[in-house]
Scaffold this motif. Structure first.
Motif, short mmCIF file in Angstrom:
data_model
loop_
_atom_site.label_atom_id
_atom_site.label_comp_id
_atom_site.label_asym_id
_atom_site.label_seq_id
_atom_site.Cartn_x
_atom_site.Cartn_y
_atom_site.Cartn_z
N ARG A 140 0.83 -1.21 0.00
CA ARG A 140 0.00 0.00 0.00
C ARG A 140 0.86 1.26 0.00
N ASN A 141 2.05 1.17 0.60
CA ASN A 141 2.97 2.31 0.62
C ASN A 141 4.16 2.10 -0.31
N LEU A 142 4.12 1.04 -1.11
CA LEU A 142 5.26 0.65 -1.95
C LEU A 142 6.54 0.52 -1.12
N THR A 143 6.38 0.00 0.09
CA THR A 143 7.52 -0.22 0.98
C THR A 143 8.34 -1.40 0.47
N LYS A 144 9.64 -1.22 0.48
CA LYS A 144 10.54 -2.29 0.07
C LYS A 144 10.37 -3.48 1.01
N VAL A 145 10.28 -4.68 0.45
CA VAL A 145 10.06 -5.88 1.25
C VAL A 145 11.05 -6.95 0.81
N PHE A 146 11.67 -7.63 1.77
CA PHE A 146 12.35 -8.87 1.45
C PHE A 146 11.93 -9.93 2.45
N LEU A 147 11.74 -11.13 1.93
CA LEU A 147 11.05 -12.20 2.64
C LEU A 147 11.88 -13.48 2.62
N GLU A 148 12.00 -14.11 3.79
CA GLU A 148 12.59 -15.45 3.87
C GLU A 148 11.49 -16.35 4.40
N LEU A 149 10.99 -17.26 3.55
CA LEU A 149 9.73 -17.95 3.84
C LEU A 149 9.94 -19.46 3.97
N GLY A 150 8.95 -20.23 3.58
CA GLY A 150 8.94 -21.65 3.88
C GLY A 150 9.77 -22.50 2.93
N GLY A 151 9.81 -23.78 3.23
CA GLY A 151 10.54 -24.72 2.39
C GLY A 151 10.01 -26.13 2.55
N LYS A 152 10.24 -26.92 1.53
CA LYS A 152 9.99 -28.38 1.57
C LYS A 152 11.13 -29.00 0.78
N SER A 153 12.31 -28.86 1.32
CA SER A 153 13.53 -29.10 0.57
C SER A 153 13.81 -30.59 0.41
N ALA A 154 14.42 -30.91 -0.73
CA ALA A 154 14.68 -32.30 -1.09
C ALA A 154 16.12 -32.69 -0.79
N PHE A 155 16.29 -33.90 -0.27
CA PHE A 155 17.59 -34.52 -0.04
C PHE A 155 17.70 -35.66 -1.06
N ILE A 156 18.53 -35.48 -2.08
CA ILE A 156 18.64 -36.44 -3.17
C ILE A 156 19.80 -37.39 -2.91
N VAL A 157 19.51 -38.68 -2.94
CA VAL A 157 20.54 -39.71 -2.85
C VAL A 157 20.67 -40.33 -4.24
N LEU A 158 21.84 -40.18 -4.86
CA LEU A 158 22.08 -40.75 -6.18
C LEU A 158 22.42 -42.23 -6.06
N ASP A 159 22.35 -42.94 -7.17
CA ASP A 159 22.51 -44.40 -7.11
C ASP A 159 23.94 -44.84 -6.85
N ASP A 160 24.91 -43.90 -6.92
CA ASP A 160 26.29 -44.27 -6.60
C ASP A 160 26.71 -43.79 -5.21
N ALA A 161 25.75 -43.32 -4.43
CA ALA A 161 26.06 -42.82 -3.09
C ALA A 161 26.19 -43.98 -2.10
N ASP A 162 26.86 -43.71 -0.99
CA ASP A 162 26.85 -44.63 0.16
C ASP A 162 25.49 -44.48 0.83
N LEU A 163 24.61 -45.44 0.59
CA LEU A 163 23.22 -45.31 1.01
C LEU A 163 23.10 -45.17 2.52
#
Length: 492
Positions: free
Chosen positions: A254-277
């Motif tokens: 409403r005031n064109l106020t500068k905004v910066f946001l650090e919000l949510g996540g649902k981050s992925a942990f990828i295990v490749l097929d050559d990894a130490d499982l």
């Protein structure tokens, strides 16, 4: 107020225009999430108190030497760092009690690291090129000497959550103050003491002038909206849920106020097929259970090769069960309580949803036995879901890990990126270059490869997509608090 957390004097005060004050709204309780018992009281600010805080910050920016005096700002930031260090033992106990943070984390991101990071921002302000000479040119035939200046944005409204209060409070205060701004800090009502102590140390053990920092604790979430919507505020820095971030952004617009946001996540942990499982899945379990999963950048989707899915489930479930839950005061605890009964109910709602969506629990799935007091959830591994299920897509903010199969690198990247969020991620693989190649394809703001740690003062942190706008930390985070001014003059 500082001292053993069980004997903390209350209520904690507000910091308004350099004064430690009870404010005008009475008090509200702060609770130990490990026991459910009230620790004490905090000043419960009203809209009038917030108005006073904004006015003080505006006046300090407009009329004091703070915005222009870099050496003074640097000295004050170093004073604050040393004050926090002097009280580290008391702050550690307070943080464990109020946040439910495991003790080991207070030697890192819950306390010691963000305190030390203040020194990095002081050093940056001291060495920063505040003015850059573009040299002489003749645009449109007019001889001109051009310079670009970086200047503070003005009054900053900082709205912070409860999960890592020192880290997030100081990640906003440090660069904002180093850049020459004044600040109104509105912390979450779940952890008011962590912010109030900061206000006390600023008032009593630093030379930071009145009005430069104002700390407004309150049980009323509407004060955050008041801060975001006030035309005297030049920038709003918010960390919290994506849903609330949208509201903050709409209010500030409403005031064109500068905004910066650090919000949510649902981050992925990828295990490749050559990894130490075994190593990778155990690492993923540790990450998901740390601080009861209450971190926006925690990896909460575990993507494993389909042909090794059952084995990965067994390894991860065993690791999570071994971690279990524990008293956050104990050195060996990884997973403490969640912050409140409200948050526990939210997590339990998602566990019920997981079952309705066709999932099951390889471990956990409820409250641990013998923990009748406090707000506890077992570390939980959810199996049998697909990436389009809500439990696999929405941020839960509890010790809940969803495991999903992938069919190779391309499919893993597709699944990881098939999310409204893009805050963090991890890749584990035997071939380091292959793992790096997968990491480069992830649409996220931070990625860990084979256990690398990106969290540090000099590393920008933030997300893609609905995980936020802008960055905190690093030079990029510092420059969020600056404006850019071009000056051209006729050569003499």
């Amino acid at each position: 107020m500082l001292g053993n957390a069980s004997a903390v004097r209350g209520p904690s005060p507000l910091l308004l225009d350099g004064r430690l004050t009870a404010g005008s709204g009475g008090t509200f309780p702060t609770v130990d999430p490990a026991t459910g018992e009230t620790l004490g009281e905090a000043a419960d600010a009203t809209a009038a108190d917030m108005d006073e805080a904004i006015a003080a910050a505006r006046r300090a920016f407009d009329t004091s030497s703070w915005p222009a005096d870099v050496p003074f700002r640097v000295r004050c930031l170093r004073q604050l760092r040393e004050a926090l260090r002097r009280h580290a033992d008391e702050l550690r106990e307070l943080t464990i009690a109020e946040v439910g943070a495991p003790r080991f984390l207070t030697f890192g991101g819950q306390l010691d690291a963000p305190v030390n990071d203040l020194g990095w921002f002081a050093d940056l302000a001291e060495s920063y090129a505040w003015e850059h000479d573009l040299g002489r040119a003749e645009p449109m035939g007019v001889p001109s000497v051009r310079r670009v200046r970086r200047e503070p944005v003005g009054v900053v409204g900082a709205i912070t959550p409860w999960n890592f209060p020192h880290q997030i409070n100081l990640a906003k205060l440090g660069p904002a103050l180093a850049a020459g701004n004044t600040v109104v800090l509105k912390p979450a009502p779940d952890t008011p003491w962590c912010a109030a102590v900061l206000g006390e140390l600023i008032a009593e053990e630093t030379d930071i002038p009145p009005g430069v920092v104002n700390v407004v604790t309150s049980s009323d979430h509407r004060l955050g909206a008041q801060l975001a919507g006030d035309p005297r505020v030049d920038a709003v820095s918010f960390t919290g849920s994506t849903a609330t971030g949208r509201e903050v952004m709409a209010t500030a617009a409403r005031n064109l106020t500068k905004v910066f946001l650090e919000l949510g996540g649902k981050s992925a942990f990828i295990v490749l097929d050559d990894a130490d499982l075994r190593s990778a899945c155990s690492y993923a379990a540790f990450a998901a259970a740390t601080h009861a999963g209450q971190g926006c950048a925690i990896t909460t989707r575990l993507l494993v090769p389909r042909e090794r899915y059952d084995e990965a489930v067994q390894i991860t479930a065993r690791a999570l069960t071994k971690i279990g839950v524990g008293d956050p005061r104990d050195d060996g605890t990884v997973c403490g309580p969640v912050i409140s009964a409200r948050q526990r109910a939210r997590v339990e709602g998602y566990l019920e949803l997981a079952v309705r969506e066709g999932g099951s629990f390889a471990c956990g799935g409820g409250r641990p036995a013998g923990r009748e007091n406090g707000f506890w959830i077992e570390p939980t591994l959810v199996t049998g879901l697909t990436n389009d299920c809500r439990t696999a897509r929405e941020e839960i903010f509890g010790p809940v890990l969803v495991i999903l199969p992938h069919d190779g690198d391309d499919d893993a990247v597709r699944l990881a990126n098939d999310s409204p969020y893009g805050l963090s991620g991890a890749v584990h693989g035997g071939d380091a270059e292959r793992a790096r190649a997968v990491a480069r394809r992830l649409r996220t703001g931070t990625v860990s490869v084979n256990g690398g740690v990106w969290y540090a003062a000099d590393v920008p942190f933030g997300g893609y997509k609905q995980s936020g706008i802008g960055r905190e930390m690093g030079v990029a985070g510092f420059e969020e608090y600056l404006e850019t001014k071009a000056i051209a003059e006729s050569p003499s």
